[in-house]
Write a protein that holds these residues in place. Structure first.
Motif, PDB file in Angstrom:
ATOM      1  N   PRO A 287      58.858  -0.336  38.324  1.00 50.10           N
ATOM      2  CA  PRO A 287      59.172  -0.037  37.147  1.00 50.10           C
ATOM      3  C   PRO A 287      59.633  -1.488  36.914  1.00 50.10           C
ATOM      4  N   ASP A 288      59.346  -1.967  35.827  1.00 51.87           N
ATOM      5  CA  ASP A 288      59.811  -3.445  35.071  1.00 51.87           C
ATOM      6  C   ASP A 288      61.646  -3.166  34.932  1.00 51.87           C
ATOM      7  N   GLU A 289      62.083  -4.289  34.549  1.00 55.28           N
ATOM      8  CA  GLU A 289      63.511  -4.319  34.371  1.00 55.28           C
ATOM      9  C   GLU A 289      64.055  -3.043  33.284  1.00 55.28           C
ATOM     10  N   ASP A 290      63.162  -2.843  32.328  1.00 49.44           N
ATOM     11  CA  ASP A 290      63.609  -2.115  31.351  1.00 49.44           C
ATOM     12  C   ASP A 290      63.269  -0.697  31.346  1.00 49.44           C
ATOM     13  N   GLU A 291      62.680  -0.508  32.722  1.00 51.06           N
ATOM     14  CA  GLU A 291      62.219   0.797  32.995  1.00 51.06           C
ATOM     15  C   GLU A 291      62.688   1.700  33.975  1.00 51.06           C
ATOM     16  N   THR A 292      62.690   2.774  34.195  1.00 53.10           N
ATOM     17  CA  THR A 292      63.449   3.516  35.310  1.00 53.10           C
ATOM     18  C   THR A 292      62.506   4.273  36.388  1.00 53.10           C
ATOM     19  N   ARG A 293      61.295   4.320  35.831  1.00 51.20           N
ATOM     20  CA  ARG A 293      60.296   5.132  36.786  1.00 51.20           C
ATOM     21  C   ARG A 293      59.123   4.215  36.925  1.00 51.20           C
ATOM     22  N   PRO A 294      58.594   4.282  38.251  1.00 52.08           N
ATOM     23  CA  PRO A 294      57.218   3.923  38.466  1.00 52.08           C
ATOM     24  C   PRO A 294      56.076   4.181  37.334  1.00 52.08           C
ATOM     25  N   ARG A 295      55.347   3.213  37.054  1.00 51.66           N
ATOM     26  CA  ARG A 295      54.099   3.923  36.167  1.00 51.66           C
ATOM     27  C   ARG A 295      52.907   4.174  36.864  1.00 51.66           C
ATOM     28  N   ALA A 296      52.151   5.197  36.523  1.00 50.24           N
ATOM     29  CA  ALA A 296      50.996   5.442  37.326  1.00 50.24           C
ATOM     30  C   ALA A 296      49.964   5.583  36.019  1.00 50.24           C
ATOM     31  N   TYR A 297      48.811   4.904  36.731  1.00 48.89           N
ATOM     32  CA  TYR A 297      47.615   4.905  36.003  1.00 48.89           C
ATOM     33  C   TYR A 297      46.130   5.276  36.527  1.00 48.89           C
ATOM     34  N   LEU A 298      45.606   6.290  36.028  1.00 45.12           N
ATOM     35  CA  LEU A 298      44.534   6.970  36.338  1.00 45.12           C
ATOM     36  C   LEU A 298      43.249   6.559  35.739  1.00 45.12           C
TER      37      LEU A 298
ATOM     38  N   LEU B 199      36.160  15.815  36.038  1.00 43.91           N
ATOM     39  CA  LEU B 199      36.215  14.214  35.889  1.00 43.91           C
ATOM     40  C   LEU B 199      36.548  13.612  37.375  1.00 43.91           C
ATOM     41  N   ARG B 200      35.889  12.714  37.998  1.00 38.95           N
ATOM     42  CA  ARG B 200      35.846  12.093  39.119  1.00 38.95           C
ATOM     43  C   ARG B 200      37.041  10.882  39.056  1.00 38.95           C
ATOM     44  N   LEU B 201      37.740  10.802  39.957  1.00 44.18           N
ATOM     45  CA  LEU B 201      38.877   9.730  39.890  1.00 44.18           C
ATOM     46  C   LEU B 201      37.933   8.414  40.346  1.00 44.18           C
ATOM     47  N   HIS B 202      38.408   7.276  39.718  1.00 45.42           N
ATOM     48  CA  HIS B 202      37.559   5.946  40.020  1.00 45.42           C
ATOM     49  C   HIS B 202      38.415   5.120  40.407  1.00 45.42           C
ATOM     50  N   ALA B 203      39.658   4.960  40.115  1.00 43.09           N
ATOM     51  CA  ALA B 203      41.035   4.225  40.492  1.00 43.09           C
ATOM     52  C   ALA B 203      42.154   4.728  40.005  1.00 43.09           C
ATOM     53  N   ARG B 204      43.148   4.454  40.883  1.00 47.22           N
ATOM     54  CA  ARG B 204      44.519   4.824  40.648  1.00 47.22           C
ATOM     55  C   ARG B 204      45.319   3.599  40.847  1.00 47.22           C
ATOM     56  N   VAL B 205      46.436   3.272  40.032  1.00 48.96           N
ATOM     57  CA  VAL B 205      47.280   2.277  40.251  1.00 48.96           C
ATOM     58  C   VAL B 205      48.761   2.715  40.150  1.00 48.96           C
TER      59      VAL B 205
END
Length: 225
Positions: free
Chosen positions: A205-216, A195-201
């Motif tokens: 974290p939002d106020e109710d989150e503790t960790r960054p969110r990754a999207y691939l 699978l070839r990577l097309h994008a990453r974000v």
């Protein structure tokens, strides 16, 4: 709680039992969570548009939980169905979205024919899969996708050495492990699966989150290495 899956690895049975136990309060707490997160919704919408451009093959929402994201894909004009390891989650999803299809299954062994899906969506479900089983899941994604099909993953980003084990949630005794990974680690696994990577974000974290969110966002373009 539901019976164990015959021959399944321990983490699958633990995950199934945990989400069976908390299915109702979990579904109520996370009802349509995308509507309050415009960036996350934009990524799902872009994924849906890419799938539509590629043809009419459906999308599997893997780890579909209460089915809200599956329903969002359907509203975006993408034929979609949900797959979840928890029978009680599947029952609640069918109850909430009777016009859509949901079935019990595991991302490490999808009960689907080869090259039949236009997309695979897995939002916050790979976090329960240990490192040594994740390549098998990505190999399954590659197998069921049509050439050019897309994958969108969402997960909490973190140091691979960091793990979380929950023994209680919503007042229920459970045994549930969370596996944090960096985007680079997951990209390497995706590439090895063909699978070839097309994008990453990576968003903070939002106020109710503790960790960054990754999207691939990745695309099937080759055979696995």
């Amino acid at each position: 709680m539901s019976s164990e899956i015959p021959g399944a690895p321990g983490f699958l049975n633990d995950t199934r039992a945990a989400y069976d136990a908390i299915a109702r309060p979990y579904s109520e707490q996370l009802a349509d969570w995308l509507s309050g997160r415009p960036l996350d919704l934009a990524l799902v919408t872009a994924f849906a548009e890419l799938v539509r451009q590629g043809g009419t093959a459906p999308v599997a929402d893997v780890g579909s939980g209460p089915g809200n994201v599956t329903a969002r894909l359907d509203a975006l004009g993408v034929p979609a169905f949900g797959v979840d390891v928890s029978p009680r989650m599947v029952a609640l999803a069918r109850e909430a979205h009777p016009h859509l299809r949901f079935h019990v299954g595991s991302m490490t062994s999808l009960d689907l024919p080869d090259e039949t899906l236009g997309g695979v969506l897995a939002l916050y479900s790979v976090i329960h899969v240990p490192d040594d089983h994740l390549p098998a899941a990505f190999a399954e994604f590659h197998r069921v996708l049509v050439p050019g099909g897309h994958v969108l993953l969402g997960f909490q980003s973190g140091d691979e050495e960091d793990r979380l084990h929950l023994s209680e949630r919503f007042g229920q005794e459970i045994s549930l492990d969370y596996h944090w990974r960096t985007p680079d680690t997951v990209v390497e696994m995706l590439v090895k699966a063909g699978l070839r990577l097309h994008a990453r974000v990576l968003r903070e974290p939002d106020e109710d989150e503790t960790r960054p969110r990754a999207y691939l966002l990745a695309q099937k373009v080759s055979r696995p290495r």
